[in-house]
Design an enzyme around this catalytic site. Structure first.
Site, PDB file in Angstrom:
ATOM      1  N   HIS A  40       0.841  -1.183   0.000  1.00  0.00           N
ATOM      2  CA  HIS A  40       0.000   0.000   0.000  1.00  0.00           C
ATOM      3  C   HIS A  40       0.889   1.251   0.000  1.00  0.00           C
ATOM      4  O   HIS A  40       2.045   1.209   0.418  1.00  0.00           O
ATOM      5  CB  HIS A  40      -0.912  -0.003   1.228  1.00  0.00           C
ATOM      6  N   GLY A  54     -17.600  -3.339 -30.690  1.00  0.00           N
ATOM      7  CA  GLY A  54     -18.171  -2.484 -31.726  1.00  0.00           C
ATOM      8  C   GLY A  54     -19.589  -2.020 -31.412  1.00  0.00           C
ATOM      9  O   GLY A  54     -19.973  -1.874 -30.238  1.00  0.00           O
ATOM     10  N   ARG A 110      -5.754   2.579 -22.834  1.00  0.00           N
ATOM     11  CA  ARG A 110      -5.747   1.164 -22.416  1.00  0.00           C
ATOM     12  C   ARG A 110      -4.829   0.989 -21.223  1.00  0.00           C
ATOM     13  O   ARG A 110      -5.136   0.246 -20.290  1.00  0.00           O
ATOM     14  CB  ARG A 110      -5.251   0.272 -23.562  1.00  0.00           C
ATOM     15  N   ALA A 155     -14.266   5.447 -32.033  1.00  0.00           N
ATOM     16  CA  ALA A 155     -13.646   6.326 -33.027  1.00  0.00           C
ATOM     17  C   ALA A 155     -14.592   6.361 -34.211  1.00  0.00           C
ATOM     18  O   ALA A 155     -14.794   5.344 -34.875  1.00  0.00           O
ATOM     19  CB  ALA A 155     -12.292   5.766 -33.433  1.00  0.00           C
ATOM     20  N   GLU A 185       0.900   4.008   1.766  1.00  0.00           N
ATOM     21  CA  GLU A 185       1.391   4.536   3.043  1.00  0.00           C
ATOM     22  C   GLU A 185       2.612   3.741   3.505  1.00  0.00           C
ATOM     23  O   GLU A 185       3.591   4.309   4.014  1.00  0.00           O
ATOM     24  CB  GLU A 185       0.311   4.431   4.137  1.00  0.00           C
ATOM     25  N   ARG A 207       0.366  -0.317 -26.877  1.00  0.00           N
ATOM     26  CA  ARG A 207       1.640  -0.286 -27.583  1.00  0.00           C
ATOM     27  C   ARG A 207       2.238   1.118 -27.690  1.00  0.00           C
ATOM     28  O   ARG A 207       2.789   1.485 -28.721  1.00  0.00           O
ATOM     29  CB  ARG A 207       1.470  -0.887 -28.984  1.00  0.00           C
TER      30      ARG A 207
HETATM   31  N1  LIG Z   1     -14.117   2.576 -34.972  1.00  0.00           N
HETATM   32  C1  LIG Z   1     -14.259   1.970 -33.804  1.00  0.00           C
HETATM   33  O1  LIG Z   1     -14.127   2.592 -32.740  1.00  0.00           O
HETATM   34  C2  LIG Z   1     -14.593   0.519 -33.774  1.00  0.00           C
HETATM   35  C3  LIG Z   1     -14.422  -0.187 -32.584  1.00  0.00           C
HETATM   36  C4  LIG Z   1     -14.786  -1.526 -32.568  1.00  0.00           C
HETATM   37  C5  LIG Z   1     -15.307  -2.122 -33.717  1.00  0.00           C
HETATM   38  N2  LIG Z   1     -15.421  -1.414 -34.849  1.00  0.00           N
HETATM   39  C6  LIG Z   1     -16.005  -2.030 -36.035  1.00  0.00           C
HETATM   40  O2  LIG Z   1     -17.294  -2.480 -35.682  1.00  0.00           O
HETATM   41  C7  LIG Z   1     -17.604  -3.610 -36.505  1.00  0.00           C
HETATM   42  C8  LIG Z   1     -18.057  -4.748 -35.620  1.00  0.00           C
HETATM   43  O3  LIG Z   1     -19.251  -4.368 -34.994  1.00  0.00           O
HETATM   44  P1  LIG Z   1     -20.159  -5.449 -34.284  1.00  0.00           P
HETATM   45  O4  LIG Z   1     -21.348  -4.736 -33.769  1.00  0.00           O
HETATM   46  O5  LIG Z   1     -20.339  -6.622 -35.159  1.00  0.00           O
HETATM   47  O6  LIG Z   1     -19.141  -5.930 -33.172  1.00  0.00           O
HETATM   48  P2  LIG Z   1     -19.145  -6.112 -31.621  1.00  0.00           P
HETATM   49  O7  LIG Z   1     -20.132  -5.242 -30.933  1.00  0.00           O
HETATM   50  O8  LIG Z   1     -17.716  -6.028 -31.244  1.00  0.00           O
HETATM   51  O9  LIG Z   1     -19.585  -7.617 -31.458  1.00  0.00           O
HETATM   52  C9  LIG Z   1     -20.922  -7.971 -31.542  1.00  0.00           C
HETATM   53  C10 LIG Z   1     -21.056  -9.407 -31.119  1.00  0.00           C
HETATM   54  O10 LIG Z   1     -20.730  -9.520 -29.731  1.00  0.00           O
HETATM   55  C11 LIG Z   1     -21.427 -10.615 -29.200  1.00  0.00           C
HETATM   56  N3  LIG Z   1     -22.120 -10.236 -27.987  1.00  0.00           N
HETATM   57  C12 LIG Z   1     -22.086 -10.927 -26.823  1.00  0.00           C
HETATM   58  N4  LIG Z   1     -22.883 -10.371 -25.927  1.00  0.00           N
HETATM   59  C13 LIG Z   1     -23.480  -9.322 -26.525  1.00  0.00           C
HETATM   60  C14 LIG Z   1     -24.450  -8.372 -26.102  1.00  0.00           C
HETATM   61  N5  LIG Z   1     -24.974  -8.388 -24.866  1.00  0.00           N
HETATM   62  N6  LIG Z   1     -24.855  -7.429 -26.970  1.00  0.00           N
HETATM   63  C15 LIG Z   1     -24.336  -7.373 -28.215  1.00  0.00           C
HETATM   64  N7  LIG Z   1     -23.425  -8.241 -28.670  1.00  0.00           N
HETATM   65  C16 LIG Z   1     -22.994  -9.211 -27.828  1.00  0.00           C
HETATM   66  C17 LIG Z   1     -22.492 -11.023 -30.236  1.00  0.00           C
HETATM   67  O11 LIG Z   1     -22.017 -12.211 -30.851  1.00  0.00           O
HETATM   68  P3  LIG Z   1     -22.499 -13.594 -30.210  1.00  0.00           P
HETATM   69  O12 LIG Z   1     -23.985 -13.594 -30.280  1.00  0.00           O
HETATM   70  O13 LIG Z   1     -21.845 -14.622 -31.007  1.00  0.00           O
HETATM   71  O14 LIG Z   1     -22.040 -13.551 -28.809  1.00  0.00           O
HETATM   72  C18 LIG Z   1     -22.446  -9.888 -31.242  1.00  0.00           C
HETATM   73  O15 LIG Z   1     -22.726 -10.287 -32.557  1.00  0.00           O
HETATM   74  C19 LIG Z   1     -16.356  -3.976 -37.247  1.00  0.00           C
HETATM   75  O16 LIG Z   1     -16.444  -3.498 -38.560  1.00  0.00           O
HETATM   76  C20 LIG Z   1     -15.279  -3.239 -36.499  1.00  0.00           C
HETATM   77  O17 LIG Z   1     -14.210  -2.917 -37.342  1.00  0.00           O
HETATM   78  C21 LIG Z   1     -15.072  -0.103 -34.907  1.00  0.00           C
END
Ligand SMILES: NC(=O)c1ccc[n+]([C@@H]2O[C@H](COP(=O)([O-])OP(=O)(O)OC[C@H]3O[C@@H](n4cnc5c(N)ncnc54)[C@H](OP(=O)(O)O)[C@@H]3O)[C@@H](O)[C@H]2O)c1
Length: 358
Positions: free
Chosen positions: A44, A291, A178, A148, A46, A201
């Site tokens: 801790h 996502g 992160r 983003a 302290e 990274r």
């Molecule tokens: N620009 C950015 O900041 C950013 C960040 C992240 C992703 N992306 C883009 O976002 C796209 C992917 O989006 P996405 O919506 O498919 O991905 P996601 O939200 O990462 O994944 C969705 C999957 O997560 C699983 N999941 C498990 N529990 C869930 C819940 N309670 N609610 C929703 N989903 C749950 C589901 O699959 P199961 O049913 O199989 O569990 C669902 O299909 C990609 O193109 C990626 O490149 C962009």
């Protein structure tokens, strides 16, 4: 106290399940020692500061961001260590809501005749302790949703291409984020689309063991994905529903992945149950990086405490992926609402930070 808060802030992401506490010992107007919670929560702050101070602690003032502990855990109480060292005055920014402490640390110091002042720079200190407080009070980690997006709120093109929407500078800033979180959380859709490393990274942060967590109801995360193939170097946890293929769970576990079963709902793993499981595992600060589906699930369940929203100066259009999938909001009064607390330019992009309106 500002110095103590800065010490704690630098340790964010490294001390879970414990809070990142800072301690500065002052004697005759000069800092004689300082301490911060060690990796994994021990020693801790302290104890570290007192060891550095030695005899100089006698008659000194100790500034601590969190109330010193008063219970015997894996280490003896810090309140006792301060008493034994002969500290004359203890200044505390925030009380410790942990039921094992909750005022008992302050009482113990006062009972021993030590002058105790509380509440100095409490808001600033609470900012660095918010993850620990969320875990104690809500039983789950503090959740920051980082996205983003383009000016029109798209995170990928219609074909799923998202690398990269924002600039190198913005991505470096996101990596540093992160580093000060205990874990990064994404849905399996992001793993399947991007095969991300989800590591930190940027120089100075690379050794931080940020946990990669994937919400993946049916264990669809590929064994050859980066998060699985590097599970020996950085922790990878998968949250899945009951009834997921046990052979897949065994193969993922053999690759070093920790598979955690949680309650499911219509959309996948139930967000509240998922975060409670992460809280039980000790996490205090989670950076959810999407996502779109996972972001919507967390927002719908009112589990997003903070937003870190990068906006790139581009437009993809309505056939791109929305930053947040449908949330079923039909009345404006029902939208998820946030208060902007900061904004700045990061290279060509903007970073706006928000906190939840309670
Ligand atoms: N620009 C950015 O900041 C950013 C960040 C992240 C992703 N992306 C883009 O976002 C796209 C992917 O989006 P996405 O919506 O498919 O991905 P996601 O939200 O990462 O994944 C969705 C999957 O997560 C699983 N999941 C498990 N529990 C869930 C819940 N309670 N609610 C929703 N989903 C749950 C589901 O699959 P199961 O049913 O199989 O569990 C669902 O299909 C990609 O193109 C990626 O490149 C962009």
């Amino acid at each position: 106290m500002r110095a103590a808060i800065a010490l704690g802030r630098r340790a964010l992401g490294t001390t879970w399940p414990n809070p990142a506490v800072g301690c500065v010992i002052v004697r005759d107007g000069a800092i004689v020692a300082q301490g911060v919670t060690g990796p994994g929560g021990r020693p801790h702050a302290e104890v570290q500061a007192l060891a550095m101070a030695g005899e100089a602690a006698r008659g000194a003032t100790a500034y601590v961001t969190l109330e010193p502990c008063s219970h015997y855990g894996q280490t003896p109480p810090c309140a006792d260590a301060l008493i034994a060292a002969g500290v004359a005055h203890v200044v505390i920014a925030a009380g410790d809501p942990d039921p094992r402490v909750d005022g008992a640390g302050i009482a113990r110091l006062r009972d021993a005749g030590i002058d105790v002042t509380t509440g100095l720079l409490e808001d600033a200190a609470t900012e660095t302790l918010a993850g620990f407080f969320a875990r104690v009070r809500l039983g789950r980690p503090l959740v920051t949703l980082k996205l983003a997006a383009t000016l029109d709120g798209r995170i990928a093109t219609g074909s799923g291409e998202s690398q990269w929407i924002t600039s190198t500078s913005a991505r470096k800033t996101a990596h540093a984020m992160r580093g000060c979180h205990d874990a990064v959380l994404v849905g399996v859709g992001t793993v399947l689309a991007d095969d991300p490393d989800l590591t930190c990274r940027v120089p100075g942060f690379t050794s931080r063991p940020c946990v990669r967590v994937i919400a993946d109801s049916h264990l669809r995360t590929p064994l050859m994905s980066r998060v699985v193939s590097t599970a020996g170097e950085a922790p990878t946890w998968i949250l899945h529903r009951d009834g997921a293929d046990p052979n897949r769970a065994a193969a993922l576990s053999a690759a070093g992945v920790r598979c955690i079963e949680v309650t499911a709902d219509d959309m996948g793993v139930a967000p509240t149950a998922a975060l409670e499981a992460l809280g039980q595992a000790g996490l205090t600060r989670v950076l959810a990086e999407g996502g779109a589906r996972l972001a919507a699930a967390l927002l719908r369940a009112d589990l997003v405490d903070r937003l870190a929203w990068f906006t790139a100066p581009g437009i993809i259009g309505g056939d791109g992926w929305p930053a947040v999938q449908g949330m079923g909001v039909s009345r404006l009064a029902d939208m998820a609402h946030f208060t902007r607390v900061a904004q700045r330019a990061v290279g060509p992009d903007l970073l706006a930070e928000f906190t939840r309106v309670l």
